[in-house]
Enzyme design. Structure first.
Site, mmCIF file in Angstrom:
data_model
loop_
_atom_site.group_PDB
_atom_site.id
_atom_site.type_symbol
_atom_site.label_atom_id
_atom_site.label_comp_id
_atom_site.label_asym_id
_atom_site.label_seq_id
_atom_site.Cartn_x
_atom_site.Cartn_y
_atom_site.Cartn_z
ATOM 1 C CG ASP A 4 -23.414 -33.328 -83.444
ATOM 2 O OD1 ASP A 4 -24.299 -32.626 -83.958
ATOM 3 O OD2 ASP A 4 -22.496 -32.848 -82.739
ATOM 4 C CG HIS A 54 -31.098 -28.449 -84.014
ATOM 5 N ND1 HIS A 54 -30.946 -29.462 -84.938
ATOM 6 C CD2 HIS A 54 -29.933 -28.395 -83.334
ATOM 7 C CE1 HIS A 54 -29.755 -29.992 -84.810
ATOM 8 N NE2 HIS A 54 -29.110 -29.369 -83.850
ATOM 9 C CG ASP A 55 -27.585 -26.548 -85.617
ATOM 10 O OD1 ASP A 55 -27.843 -26.281 -84.430
ATOM 11 O OD2 ASP A 55 -26.968 -27.567 -85.972
ATOM 12 C CG ASP A 98 -28.518 -35.906 -82.899
ATOM 13 O OD1 ASP A 98 -27.338 -36.048 -83.242
ATOM 14 O OD2 ASP A 98 -29.229 -34.933 -83.231
HETATM 15 C C1 NOJ Z 1 -24.200 -29.827 -84.729
HETATM 16 C C2 NOJ Z 1 -25.497 -29.716 -83.990
HETATM 17 O O1 NOJ Z 1 -26.543 -29.771 -84.921
HETATM 18 C C3 NOJ Z 1 -25.449 -28.409 -83.237
HETATM 19 O O2 NOJ Z 1 -26.686 -28.053 -82.684
HETATM 20 C C4 NOJ Z 1 -24.369 -28.517 -82.197
HETATM 21 O O3 NOJ Z 1 -24.203 -27.264 -81.560
HETATM 22 C C5 NOJ Z 1 -23.026 -28.913 -82.814
HETATM 23 N N1 NOJ Z 1 -23.159 -29.970 -83.774
HETATM 24 C C6 NOJ Z 1 -22.083 -29.382 -81.746
HETATM 25 O O4 NOJ Z 1 -22.510 -30.625 -81.248
#
Ligand code: NOJ
Length: 550
Positions: free
Chosen positions: A195, A320-321, A95
């Site tokens: 990302d 994970h989000d 990542d």
């Molecule tokens: C996307 C990532 O999936 C997330 O977890 C992160 O907080 C933000 N980008 C900022 O890097």
């Protein structure tokens, strides 16, 4: 590299498997589970950041892109992991958090110390008389600029104030990032996830206030991003890798540009519109039931447009989000197994590359958080305060956070029915879900009807049937509410995919064209006992059946 017939598995190492008892997952833990992942059959493991960082955003605040965080292990362990994964027939994807670095990164620290060369690595700007340079809002809440008194300048942070946005207009920044990619390719990595990469093409020079929105229209899919990506691919070995870009608030048109092979940018994209169908008017911090008609329209629009434009998507429900899809779009109690299989089928039969997020293959559900101290994520704790400032009671704010928190997707993987679900012998960094005694990998492996074996089958079928990995997508609009259906076609092989998003049995009658086309088809896969195709079908709650005609 061929990525149509691959299935990619996402690992959030902090919650995957702890081996040293500190309550935080580690790289050794991934090694320990390679046989399990091989059994599932996935081709590639995307591991979210385990580099040096300060934990403000669980790894997305990188201090050093080329060092392993001691909480997760050592470079030697990583190198062994790459080798062993290969022996288990899997490759590794890393990542790359290239929109921003942490403020503890050496570059930012030098910038703070007054070094002009490094100040130009970031967006430092003079404030306006009344405050920050613009009114842009950070994705984690509050203004997107942070004041540095010593320099009398503000710096841009689209995320947490400890995540400073990198200035991609500076060729020195781009060259440093190219070195990072090459470093990891030398270590045997075969793929990269970028990302929020569509945010790197920010305007040159002065930035403007946004009086219509939160600022995103000035930096999302901006005019420079495609040139930046092309250069990155041209000057590194990225063209030999699998690449996926995470795209924030993007459009199908922009994603065609990013992924059409003729453009030489990325292999595929993550977009998020399908995961906003339960946001009233796009508001993440308000609740509503998912709008399935909207979901269907989004799938159809993205499938058709990307296909016509020669683009390619990465499809997923969980990461994970995100809160867990089975709790959000399925029924994680009465129809746990069946609705989990239905959701799996939806993603795996779309045109695109499917991603499985750790624990999805055993049907892990949202966390059972009880109070605000159970939450860890910076976005959740920020919004808990913001919601109360906006007038919600603490109970209401907690209710919203419980539904929406990213921590729902970050609870430890439930490996077995032992203490802490076999995740750690220590104190887990975030609460293990109490349902681990039922929902765990050990139970799933013992039950031939489990979700695990369903995913295994989906992964295998994708390799056996080009219609799944390559077939043309043909929409199938239906009157019936809550049913998503479509066809896929490759040569003489055709699929008919029907998914019922409802807890209710639903009757479905097909047009003459479909009747004729599929009269001698047979079910390729179903989550109920469905034996034959009929012109009228009474779909079971959460039924998902795929008919095939060869
Ligand atoms: C996307 C990532 O999936 C997330 O977890 C992160 O907080 C933000 N980008 C900022 O890097």
């Amino acid at each position: 590299m061929k990525f149509n017939n691959m299935t990619i598995y996402q690992i959030y190492p902090k919650s995957f498997q702890d081996t040293d008892g500190d309550g935080v997952g580690d790289l050794e833990g991934i090694r320990k589970r390679l046989s399990y992942l091989e059994k599932l059959g996935v081709d590639c493991l995307w591991i979210t950041p385990f580099f040096l960082f300060h934990q403000y955003d669980n790894g997305y605040d990188v201090d050093d892109y080329c060092a392993v965080n001691p909480d997760f292990g050592t470079m030697e362990i990583f190198e062994n992991l790459v080798k062993e994964a290969k022996e288990h027939k899997m490759s590794i994807m890393l990542d790359m958090v290239f929109n921003h670095t942490s403020v503890f990164h050496e570059w930012f620290q030098k910038a703070l110390a007054g070094d002009k060369y490094y100040q130009d690595f970031y967006y430092f700007r003079k404030g306006k008389e009344e405050g920050p340079p613009t009114n842009w809002v950070s994705k984690f809440g509050g203004n997107a600029w942070e004041y540095v008194e010593k320099l009398d300048l503000y710096y841009l942070h689209l995320f947490h104030k400890n995540q400073a946005d990198l200035n991609w207009h500076n060729p020195n920044v781009r060259n440093e990032l190219k070195k990072v990619i090459e470093f990891w390719i030398d270590k045997g990595v075969k793929g990269f996830r970028f990302d929020v990469i569509n945010l790197i093409g920010k305007p040159k020079g002065e930035f403007q206030d946004d009086f219509e929105g939160d600022g995103r229209r000035f930096y999302t899919d901006g005019p420079y991003v495609n040139d930046f990506l092309k250069e990155l691919v041209r000057d590194t070995r990225l063209a030999e890798m699998i690449t996926v870009g995470e795209m924030s608030s993007t459009s199908p048109e922009a994603c065609i540009q990013y992924t059409n092979p003729e453009e030489g940018e990325l292999n595929m994209v993550f977009s998020f519109h399908h995961l906003k169908v339960d946001y009233p008017d796009g508001a993440k911090w308000k609740l509503m039931e998912p709008d399935i008609e909207k979901l269907e329209n989004i799938f159809t629009k993205w499938q058709v447009k990307l296909q016509d434009g020669g683009g390619w998507s990465a499809w997923f429900w969980n990461n994970h989000d995100q809160p867990r899809a089975i709790s959000r779009f399925g029924d994680d109690e009465t129809y746990h197994n069946r609705s989990g299989k239905m959701l799996a089928n939806v993603v795996h039969f779309l045109r695109g590359t499917p991603y499985i997020y750790q624990g999805e293959e055993i049907g892990m559900t949202n966390g059972d958080f009880r109070n605000i101290d159970d939450f860890n994520d910076v976005e959740s704790t920020n919004y808990y305060k913001i919601l109360q400032e906006e007038g919600h009671t603490s109970q209401e704010a907690l209710h919203i956070i419980k539904e929406r928190s990213r921590d729902n997707g970050r609870t430890p993987v439930q490996w077995n029915g032992e203490k802490n679900a076999g995740f750690t012998t220590g104190e887990p960094w975030v609460k293990v879900n109490d349902n681990y005694k039922d929902i765990n990998a050990e139970n799933a492996l013992k039950n031939s009807d489990s979700l695990f074996y369903h995913y295994q089958k989906l992964i295998r079928l994708r390799k056996e049937y080009p219609v799944i990995s390559e077939g043309t997508y043909i929409p199938l609009p239906l009157e019936a509410k809550n049913i998503f259906a479509h066809r896929r076609k490759e040569g003489d092989t055709e699929l008919l995919a029907i998914h019922n998003f409802s807890k209710e049995p639903t009757e479905l009658a097909f047009s003459d064209e479909i009747k004729e086309l599929f009269s001698d088809s047979k079910p390729l896969l179903s989550n109920v006992e469905r034996r034959t195709f009929k012109e009228k079908i009474l779909l079971e709650p959460y039924e998902s059946t795929i008919f095939i005609k060869e």
